[in-house]
Motif scaffolding. Sequence first.
Motif, mmCIF file in Angstrom:
data_model
loop_
_atom_site.group_PDB
_atom_site.id
_atom_site.type_symbol
_atom_site.label_atom_id
_atom_site.label_comp_id
_atom_site.label_asym_id
_atom_site.label_seq_id
_atom_site.Cartn_x
_atom_site.Cartn_y
_atom_site.Cartn_z
ATOM 1 N N ILE A 129 -16.840 -14.272 30.187
ATOM 2 C CA ILE A 129 -16.175 -13.726 29.001
ATOM 3 C C ILE A 129 -16.044 -14.808 27.934
ATOM 4 O O ILE A 129 -16.270 -14.571 26.742
ATOM 5 C CB ILE A 129 -14.793 -13.163 29.374
ATOM 6 C CG1 ILE A 129 -14.959 -11.890 30.218
ATOM 7 C CG2 ILE A 129 -13.953 -12.881 28.130
ATOM 8 C CD1 ILE A 129 -13.681 -11.419 30.878
ATOM 9 N N ALA A 130 -15.700 -16.018 28.357
ATOM 10 C CA ALA A 130 -15.567 -17.130 27.412
ATOM 11 C C ALA A 130 -16.902 -17.457 26.748
ATOM 12 O O ALA A 130 -16.976 -17.640 25.523
ATOM 13 C CB ALA A 130 -15.023 -18.359 28.132
ATOM 14 N N ARG A 131 -17.966 -17.519 27.537
ATOM 15 C CA ARG A 131 -19.279 -17.842 26.975
ATOM 16 C C ARG A 131 -19.741 -16.765 25.991
ATOM 17 O O ARG A 131 -20.344 -17.066 24.952
ATOM 18 C CB ARG A 131 -20.303 -18.020 28.103
ATOM 19 C CG ARG A 131 -20.100 -19.295 28.910
ATOM 20 C CD ARG A 131 -21.269 -19.558 29.838
ATOM 21 N NE ARG A 131 -21.359 -18.564 30.903
ATOM 22 C CZ ARG A 131 -20.797 -18.697 32.101
ATOM 23 N NH1 ARG A 131 -20.101 -19.784 32.397
ATOM 24 N NH2 ARG A 131 -20.937 -17.757 33.026
ATOM 25 N N GLU A 132 -19.455 -15.490 26.309
ATOM 26 C CA GLU A 132 -19.819 -14.411 25.399
ATOM 27 C C GLU A 132 -19.032 -14.523 24.089
ATOM 28 O O GLU A 132 -19.588 -14.312 23.000
ATOM 29 C CB GLU A 132 -19.549 -13.061 26.064
ATOM 30 C CG GLU A 132 -19.718 -11.853 25.157
ATOM 31 C CD GLU A 132 -21.123 -11.667 24.616
ATOM 32 O OE1 GLU A 132 -21.283 -10.883 23.664
ATOM 33 O OE2 GLU A 132 -22.065 -12.314 25.141
ATOM 34 N N GLY A 133 -17.757 -14.867 24.181
ATOM 35 C CA GLY A 133 -16.957 -15.044 22.975
ATOM 36 C C GLY A 133 -17.460 -16.201 22.125
ATOM 37 O O GLY A 133 -17.517 -16.104 20.884
ATOM 38 N N ILE A 134 -17.827 -17.291 22.773
ATOM 39 C CA ILE A 134 -18.373 -18.451 22.046
ATOM 40 C C ILE A 134 -19.654 -18.053 21.322
ATOM 41 O O ILE A 134 -19.884 -18.441 20.167
ATOM 42 C CB ILE A 134 -18.619 -19.615 23.021
ATOM 43 C CG1 ILE A 134 -17.283 -20.169 23.539
ATOM 44 C CG2 ILE A 134 -19.425 -20.724 22.345
ATOM 45 C CD1 ILE A 134 -17.421 -21.141 24.689
ATOM 46 N N ARG A 135 -20.504 -17.266 21.989
ATOM 47 C CA ARG A 135 -21.746 -16.803 21.362
ATOM 48 C C ARG A 135 -21.441 -15.939 20.141
ATOM 49 O O ARG A 135 -22.062 -16.100 19.083
ATOM 50 C CB ARG A 135 -22.570 -16.011 22.378
ATOM 51 C CG ARG A 135 -23.927 -15.527 21.828
ATOM 52 C CD ARG A 135 -24.548 -14.470 22.711
ATOM 53 N NE ARG A 135 -23.751 -13.242 22.750
ATOM 54 C CZ ARG A 135 -23.732 -12.344 21.768
ATOM 55 N NH1 ARG A 135 -24.451 -12.530 20.671
ATOM 56 N NH2 ARG A 135 -22.985 -11.250 21.870
ATOM 57 N N ARG A 136 -20.487 -15.028 20.273
ATOM 58 C CA ARG A 136 -20.143 -14.143 19.159
ATOM 59 C C ARG A 136 -19.598 -14.926 17.967
ATOM 60 O O ARG A 136 -19.939 -14.630 16.809
ATOM 61 C CB ARG A 136 -19.109 -13.111 19.615
ATOM 62 C CG ARG A 136 -19.675 -12.041 20.538
ATOM 63 C CD ARG A 136 -18.564 -11.121 21.030
ATOM 64 N NE ARG A 136 -17.854 -10.492 19.921
ATOM 65 C CZ ARG A 136 -16.663 -9.913 20.030
ATOM 66 N NH1 ARG A 136 -16.046 -9.886 21.210
ATOM 67 N NH2 ARG A 136 -16.080 -9.357 18.978
ATOM 68 N N VAL A 137 -18.769 -15.916 18.232
ATOM 69 C CA VAL A 137 -18.223 -16.733 17.145
ATOM 70 C C VAL A 137 -19.337 -17.520 16.464
ATOM 71 O O VAL A 137 -19.416 -17.589 15.237
ATOM 72 C CB VAL A 137 -17.127 -17.685 17.678
ATOM 73 C CG1 VAL A 137 -16.740 -18.704 16.609
ATOM 74 C CG2 VAL A 137 -15.904 -16.898 18.128
ATOM 75 N N ALA A 138 -20.228 -18.103 17.276
ATOM 76 C CA ALA A 138 -21.320 -18.905 16.709
ATOM 77 C C ALA A 138 -22.264 -18.047 15.876
ATOM 78 O O ALA A 138 -22.663 -18.431 14.766
ATOM 79 C CB ALA A 138 -22.087 -19.591 17.828
ATOM 80 N N GLU A 139 -22.622 -16.861 16.371
ATOM 81 C CA GLU A 139 -23.572 -16.008 15.668
ATOM 82 C C GLU A 139 -22.940 -15.318 14.466
ATOM 83 O O GLU A 139 -23.642 -14.948 13.527
ATOM 84 C CB GLU A 139 -24.137 -14.955 16.620
ATOM 85 C CG GLU A 139 -25.038 -15.540 17.695
ATOM 86 C CD GLU A 139 -25.693 -14.480 18.554
ATOM 87 O OE1 GLU A 139 -25.377 -13.273 18.360
ATOM 88 O OE2 GLU A 139 -26.508 -14.843 19.420
ATOM 89 N N GLY A 140 -21.620 -15.178 14.476
ATOM 90 C CA GLY A 140 -20.956 -14.490 13.381
ATOM 91 C C GLY A 140 -20.421 -15.410 12.311
ATOM 92 O O GLY A 140 -19.721 -14.963 11.401
ATOM 93 N N THR A 141 -20.751 -16.699 12.414
ATOM 94 C CA THR A 141 -20.250 -17.685 11.453
ATOM 95 C C THR A 141 -21.402 -18.229 10.625
ATOM 96 O O THR A 141 -22.110 -19.138 11.060
ATOM 97 C CB THR A 141 -19.542 -18.847 12.177
ATOM 98 O OG1 THR A 141 -18.536 -18.315 13.052
ATOM 99 C CG2 THR A 141 -18.897 -19.786 11.176
ATOM 100 N N PRO A 142 -21.640 -17.716 9.404
ATOM 101 C CA PRO A 142 -22.700 -18.257 8.542
ATOM 102 C C PRO A 142 -22.411 -19.707 8.176
ATOM 103 O O PRO A 142 -21.252 -20.147 8.152
ATOM 104 C CB PRO A 142 -22.649 -17.351 7.307
ATOM 105 C CG PRO A 142 -21.866 -16.146 7.721
ATOM 106 C CD PRO A 142 -20.919 -16.611 8.789
ATOM 107 N N ALA A 143 -23.453 -20.438 7.883
ATOM 108 C CA ALA A 143 -23.299 -21.857 7.528
ATOM 109 C C ALA A 143 -22.429 -22.039 6.291
ATOM 110 O O ALA A 143 -21.784 -23.068 6.120
ATOM 111 C CB ALA A 143 -24.673 -22.486 7.303
#
Length: 209
Positions: A129-143
């Motif tokens: 669950i933590a790894r999935e959340g980290i992925r979502r935050v990373a992919e949803g954060t534009p530069a």
Amino acid sequence: MSVLRLADQETVADLATLVTRARSVDPEGAIRLQALGHTLAAYVGVLPGAGVLAEGAVVGLRAMPLADPADVDVTVPLGAVADRLARPTPDGSLPLPPMTVAAAWAAIAPPRSGWERVGAVAADEVCAIAREGIRRVAEGTPAIAGGHAVGSLRARVWGEATPTTPPFPAGGAFAAYVLGFAPPGTDVEVFAHGRWTRLSAAGGHVLIR
């Protein structure tokens, strides 16, 4: 008291690991060192929460033995503790940083008793669950995203209830994962007390307000 004496070098290394992991989340973060008798409770903030009452705060807690009894309760910079732990002493002495800091999560003390166990979740599931959340935050954060947008996304992702039985805020899974509290093949016990939730794992506790 200006010095804590940890029980042994293994405890020194344990505290150093906690500090290093906490700094990976917040390099400018703080640690609350609460010593009573021969036990040191080390609290680190993982998610700060919002407002004066730090609603949504997620805090890691690890208890460690002391060689000498102490009565201390200070909140100090993680970086200052890391600097001192980088120069270990033969007797496990940890000079306390002279500068204290204010952290909203550190000012709200979790209950010491009265917790109700509501179930357990496999550590492997918690970490997934933590790894999935980290992925979502990373992919949803534009530069080009600003700090407010990033903070809003993180609050939304980590504030969601997990699909586990029992459910708990996903930020608790994030804390257990990044602090290394939930080794594979173990269980994470879930406790409740009013507005508080506690995850107790092999490596430590996660407190969620």
